[in-house]
Design an enzyme around this catalytic site. Sequence first.
Site, short mmCIF file in Angstrom:
data_model
loop_
_atom_site.label_atom_id
_atom_site.label_comp_id
_atom_site.label_asym_id
_atom_site.label_seq_id
_atom_site.Cartn_x
_atom_site.Cartn_y
_atom_site.Cartn_z
N GLY A 7 0.85 -1.19 0.00
CA GLY A 7 0.00 0.00 0.00
C GLY A 7 0.88 1.24 0.00
N ALA A 8 1.15 1.77 -1.20
CA ALA A 8 2.02 2.95 -1.29
C ALA A 8 1.17 4.22 -1.33
CB ALA A 8 2.90 2.84 -2.54
N LEU A 11 0.04 6.84 4.23
CA LEU A 11 0.83 6.31 5.36
C LEU A 11 1.92 5.36 4.90
CD1 LEU A 11 -1.46 5.56 8.43
CD2 LEU A 11 -0.17 7.61 7.86
N ASN A 104 -7.60 1.99 10.18
CA ASN A 104 -8.44 2.70 11.13
C ASN A 104 -9.65 1.84 11.49
OD1 ASN A 104 -8.90 4.92 12.67
ND2 ASN A 104 -9.47 6.27 10.99
N LYS A 186 -10.31 4.86 20.22
CA LYS A 186 -10.27 5.64 18.98
C LYS A 186 -11.52 5.38 18.16
CE LYS A 186 -7.25 7.51 15.54
NZ LYS A 186 -7.77 7.17 14.22
N GLU A 266 -14.59 4.51 5.29
CA GLU A 266 -14.38 3.28 6.05
C GLU A 266 -15.55 3.04 7.02
OE1 GLU A 266 -9.65 2.59 6.24
OE2 GLU A 266 -10.22 4.49 7.15
P1 NAD Z 1 -4.41 5.59 1.02
O1 NAD Z 1 -5.70 5.39 0.30
O2 NAD Z 1 -3.66 6.87 0.84
O3 NAD Z 1 -3.39 4.42 0.65
C1 NAD Z 1 -3.78 3.09 0.54
C2 NAD Z 1 -2.96 2.49 -0.59
O4 NAD Z 1 -3.13 1.07 -0.58
C3 NAD Z 1 -3.41 2.98 -1.97
O5 NAD Z 1 -2.28 3.44 -2.68
C4 NAD Z 1 -3.99 1.72 -2.63
O6 NAD Z 1 -3.82 1.68 -4.02
C5 NAD Z 1 -3.14 0.65 -1.94
N1 NAD Z 1 -3.71 -0.71 -2.03
C6 NAD Z 1 -4.95 -1.14 -1.67
N2 NAD Z 1 -5.07 -2.47 -1.92
C7 NAD Z 1 -3.88 -2.86 -2.44
C8 NAD Z 1 -3.38 -4.11 -2.93
N3 NAD Z 1 -4.14 -5.22 -2.91
N4 NAD Z 1 -2.12 -4.17 -3.42
C9 NAD Z 1 -1.34 -3.06 -3.44
N5 NAD Z 1 -1.75 -1.83 -3.01
C10 NAD Z 1 -3.01 -1.76 -2.51
O7 NAD Z 1 -4.73 5.33 2.57
P2 NAD Z 1 -4.00 5.97 3.85
O8 NAD Z 1 -4.48 7.36 4.05
O9 NAD Z 1 -2.55 5.72 3.77
O10 NAD Z 1 -4.66 5.10 5.01
C11 NAD Z 1 -4.32 3.77 5.29
C12 NAD Z 1 -5.01 3.39 6.60
O11 NAD Z 1 -4.47 4.20 7.64
C13 NAD Z 1 -6.53 3.70 6.59
O12 NAD Z 1 -7.22 2.73 7.32
C14 NAD Z 1 -6.61 5.05 7.28
O13 NAD Z 1 -7.85 5.29 7.91
C15 NAD Z 1 -5.49 4.92 8.31
N6 NAD Z 1 -4.96 6.22 8.75
C16 NAD Z 1 -4.57 7.15 7.85
C17 NAD Z 1 -4.04 8.36 8.29
C18 NAD Z 1 -3.59 9.42 7.33
O14 NAD Z 1 -3.25 10.53 7.78
N7 NAD Z 1 -3.54 9.18 6.04
C19 NAD Z 1 -3.93 8.59 9.67
C20 NAD Z 1 -4.33 7.61 10.58
C21 NAD Z 1 -4.85 6.41 10.10
O1 KPL Z 2 -9.32 10.68 13.83
C1 KPL Z 2 -9.92 11.62 13.37
C2 KPL Z 2 -10.34 11.54 11.95
O2 KPL Z 2 -10.67 12.55 11.34
O3 KPL Z 2 -10.34 10.41 11.42
C3 KPL Z 2 -10.28 12.79 14.25
C4 KPL Z 2 -9.84 14.10 13.66
C5 KPL Z 2 -9.64 12.64 15.61
C6 KPL Z 2 -11.77 12.87 14.45
O4 KPL Z 2 -12.33 11.70 14.88
#
Ligand code: NAD
Ligand code: KPL
Length: 307
Positions: A7-8, A11, A104, A186, A266
């Site tokens: 997953g590039a 995160l 998440n 959370k 989600e």
């Molecule tokens: P994103 O959509 O930016 O990245 C996910 C990546 O996974 C995409 O590039 C997608 O193409 C890839 N992917 C999915 N299935 C795949 C597969 N089978 N093979 C290869 N690649 C695949 O998502 P994100 O924002 O990085 O979030 C990832 C998780 O982290 C989520 O559950 C999100 O809620 C959680 N999260 C994100 C943040 C944030 O700031 N981005 C913060 C806290 C939690």
């Molecule tokens: O985790 C969050 C989100 O936006 O996913 C915050 C900002 C804490 C709100 O629930």
Amino acid sequence: MDWHILGAGSLGCLWAARLAAQKNNVQLILRDSAAITRYQQTPGIGLTDAQQHSRYYPIPAQLASDSQPIQCLLLACKAYDAQAAISQVAARLSGNSIVILLQNGLGSQQAIQQMLPEVRCIAASSTEGAYQQQPFHSVFAGAGHTFLGDLQPQLHSPPDQFIAQCSAAQINLSWSADINEYLWRKLAINCAINPMTAVHNCRNGELTQHAEQVNRLCAELQLLLERAGQSAAAQNLTQQVWAVIEKTAANSSSMRQDLLNQRRSEISYITGFACAQSNALECSTPTLHALHAQLQQTLLAAGLPAH
Ligand code: NAD
Ligand code: KPL
């Protein structure tokens, strides 16, 4: 320790760049050969840090079908993609592998541990923020903290080498002997804030205009957490939710952002999971159920999946 990052996205690139910066052995697992071709046309994984400096790391990429065994896998896709993604690499994992789950909400982590009973699955609860400026390039959007812990804590002691490598890579983390407490807390906070901001189309701070509904939700979520055996996570939930609302007042929640950007949410791992648990535990949560239904309608009206 060798790292694979599946997953590039936001995160995945954030973790990949920080680990590569410390000369760890990192491999990306991309979706298909077209994604590998697109990646090869870039200078590598990009990361823009808090000081707006961008650096590029030419991390090698491979497909899930590669035969190389996986020692440490970071699963960095969305919760709704997690099971399908892990099944593509399951044959490369063994009893000596560890899998870090960054998803998440709740539900996907437990489903994966069930799929891989012999594999050490470590769940993360993170308040770090990142977004993608362009494909394969993340922007660090908010310092935060990541709690990590085993889904089967009775079987393992803390993974010292893994923790040391993360700390050296400036990943701000703490090991928890009870990660479920963090995941449930959370989840409850996300259930009280995210869907409300999506259905009312407002920033987190504007939820003060819906204080009565937020307080009712918190009371129901507190009951649900207690019924689910998560009393520690339930403690002072209402105060915690209002503290997060105050601290993130200017932010648009991740669920509202998904809706505004026409991206799948989600929901099934946030209010969907909470409603299913509430039904299973025969817990009365009418405000939560009504909010989940209202969120589904909002998503459908925007042409997005309601699950
Ligand atoms: P994103 O959509 O930016 O990245 C996910 C990546 O996974 C995409 O590039 C997608 O193409 C890839 N992917 C999915 N299935 C795949 C597969 N089978 N093979 C290869 N690649 C695949 O998502 P994100 O924002 O990085 O979030 C990832 C998780 O982290 C989520 O559950 C999100 O809620 C959680 N999260 C994100 C943040 C944030 O700031 N981005 C913060 C806290 C939690
Ligand atoms: O985790 C969050 C989100 O936006 O996913 C915050 C900002 C804490 C709100 O629930």
